[in-house]
Design an enzyme around this catalytic site. Sequence first.
Site, PDB file in Angstrom:
ATOM      1  N   HIS A 118      -4.359   3.575  -6.091  1.00 59.54           N
ATOM      2  CA  HIS A 118      -4.106   3.774  -4.665  1.00 59.54           C
ATOM      3  C   HIS A 118      -4.866   5.039  -4.246  1.00 59.54           C
ATOM      4  O   HIS A 118      -5.065   5.942  -5.052  1.00 59.54           O
ATOM      5  CB  HIS A 118      -2.593   3.970  -4.496  1.00 59.54           C
ATOM      6  CG  HIS A 118      -2.106   4.040  -3.092  1.00 59.54           C
ATOM      7  ND1 HIS A 118      -2.256   5.155  -2.315  1.00 59.54           N
ATOM      8  CD2 HIS A 118      -1.453   3.134  -2.327  1.00 59.54           C
ATOM      9  CE1 HIS A 118      -1.712   4.930  -1.124  1.00 59.54           C
ATOM     10  NE2 HIS A 118      -1.215   3.713  -1.105  1.00 59.54           N
ATOM     11  N   ASP A 206       1.199   7.970 -11.594  1.00 59.15           N
ATOM     12  CA  ASP A 206       1.639   7.562 -10.257  1.00 59.15           C
ATOM     13  C   ASP A 206       2.625   6.410 -10.464  1.00 59.15           C
ATOM     14  O   ASP A 206       2.232   5.303 -10.830  1.00 59.15           O
ATOM     15  CB  ASP A 206       0.417   7.117  -9.441  1.00 59.15           C
ATOM     16  CG  ASP A 206       0.804   6.440  -8.126  1.00 59.15           C
ATOM     17  OD1 ASP A 206       2.005   6.308  -7.841  1.00 59.15           O
ATOM     18  OD2 ASP A 206      -0.120   6.031  -7.398  1.00 59.15           O
ATOM     19  N   LYS A 232      10.301   3.942  -1.441  1.00 59.12           N
ATOM     20  CA  LYS A 232       9.983   2.685  -2.113  1.00 59.12           C
ATOM     21  C   LYS A 232      11.099   2.316  -3.101  1.00 59.12           C
ATOM     22  O   LYS A 232      10.995   1.331  -3.821  1.00 59.12           O
ATOM     23  CB  LYS A 232       8.636   2.782  -2.824  1.00 59.12           C
ATOM     24  CG  LYS A 232       7.439   2.831  -1.857  1.00 59.12           C
ATOM     25  CD  LYS A 232       6.155   2.556  -2.600  1.00 59.12           C
ATOM     26  CE  LYS A 232       4.873   3.028  -1.973  1.00 59.12           C
ATOM     27  NZ  LYS A 232       4.618   2.815  -0.590  1.00 59.12           N
ATOM     28  N   CYS A 374      -4.746   0.426   0.723  1.00 58.72           N
ATOM     29  CA  CYS A 374      -5.145   1.784   0.302  1.00 58.72           C
ATOM     30  C   CYS A 374      -5.794   1.770  -1.079  1.00 58.72           C
ATOM     31  O   CYS A 374      -5.601   2.693  -1.865  1.00 58.72           O
ATOM     32  CB  CYS A 374      -3.968   2.755   0.306  1.00 58.72           C
ATOM     33  SG  CYS A 374      -3.183   2.902   1.897  1.00 58.72           S
TER      34      CYS A 374
END
Lengths: 425, 120
Positions: A118, A206, A232, A374
């Site tokens: 991302h 991540d 999220k 993204c």
Amino acid sequence: MLNTHTIKHHFPLFDRHPSLVYLDAGATCPKPQEVIAAEREYEEAFSTNVGRGLYPLAEATTERFEAVRSQVARFIGAESEREIIFTSGTTASLNLAAALLAPTLRSGDHIITTELEHHSNSLPWIELARHSSKGELAHTKNIPLRLIPFTEEGSIDTDQLIALIDSKTRIVALSALSNVFGTRNPITDIIKRIRNRNPETIVIVDAAQMAGHFPIDVAQWDADLVAFSGHKMYGPTGVGILFGKQALLETLRPTTFGGGMVVDACAEPTEYKESPFCFEAGTPNISGVIGLGAAITFLEHIGFETIRTHEKNLLTMTLTRLRENFGDQIHILGTDDIEKRGGLISFTLDHIHPHDLAQILGEHDISIRAGEHCAALLHRKLGLSATARVSFGIYNTEEDVEKLISGIKNARTLFDTKTPLHSSI
Amino acid sequence: MSSLYQAIILDHYRNPRHHGTLARHTHAANAHNPTCGDRLEMQLLIKDGIIEDVMFSGSGCAISQASASLLTEFLIGKNPEEARRIGKDDLLALLGVDLSPNRLKCALLSLETFTKALKS
């Protein structure tokens, strides 16, 4: 088994929009009542600052705020709450990680990341490398960035990654679960292999797309830094976490300065608080943190085994139904091996642009994502300008999947030159 | 909710008018919308102060391709000065729909390509 019909009533969004088929958890999750109530409770009953006040309300707020730090630490298997830095989200966490590590880079070092990241886990490292090559970092010059390709099934090409690790590999940044392929990377194995080649390399994970779907276990991963967001994982927007191993955090200097992070501002040099407090200048998102605590409680109450079973059912069903209905007209990214997948599927469909598909589905109250998600580099590598993405949460039902399938069928009919046109749909 | 995909847009998307390339052209340009990946190329044949012919090619979403097709129909027979004044509202009137800011970019790509071609 998860009772999705009961679960759905925890989410006021679905009370407000009873016909909504929400298939975009990968972007953000609706918030359960418990999270909204916790935030509201703070705003209504405790609206005071943390860490400073000497009156009972402020002390109670500080206590609640710090209790969430401990809760997060337990939730991700950290050794101590001192390893938990509150940020505004994954992007802020990864940018903070890059800023904290910048002064530790030495000439000749290099950074490795991958082509499936991302933007929030590629741009901070691209910028770090770019600045260093211009000599803008005091101690460094010319820090190259190396990009690792992905495999056909959408995971990081581990062998290529490992082959590039040498004594000068300072930073490796990679994602635990691709937000486009949906493929889970074998993080524990990758980090073990990185450590075998260079025990000094700092590994940043991540975990934005893992949080809320799988347990995050920083101890098992043996990651140095881990970033994820609250929103999220059913928590509020504007709150995120940067986990850092305590031994590492203690060697890093703060990059943002101001209130709440200093011990003696008149000393020369200035004396800062110990980590993680020295990395949290200014008033944090207190209601967000309190809400995040409620989200963790909510998730733990359901349990990750139940969540995974539920998402696997939806994944299996969706993959099967997509292939049954659209055959060789549909192109699904990533692997068909459910074990290697998280709860999201990206695809393209012949003769219909992903934006048109998302728009038409939106007109029928079915929310999916279309675009580059993204991840421009990933799409460029695949030769695609956009993909459609469906991502699941615990509130999704088999009925949602059926509605998705019939929505896609509708869109296809509309775009099929063999069917006659009506005046409007 | 009224659909964006009215007959006129679907018709022009499915059967684009003036799609292809001109044997001879006086002006040409291409443009690209990086957020959607829409691409357009337009060729103009301007003779004696009149746009005699226009052809376009490209790929992308229905809105971008249909608006290019509609625009070519509009342009043929106009003089370039008059055609240059066509704006966002005229294009939306041709499409017969209102567009959200995101999708407006798709529609406006055809205008951008045309304006670039005029300057070529």
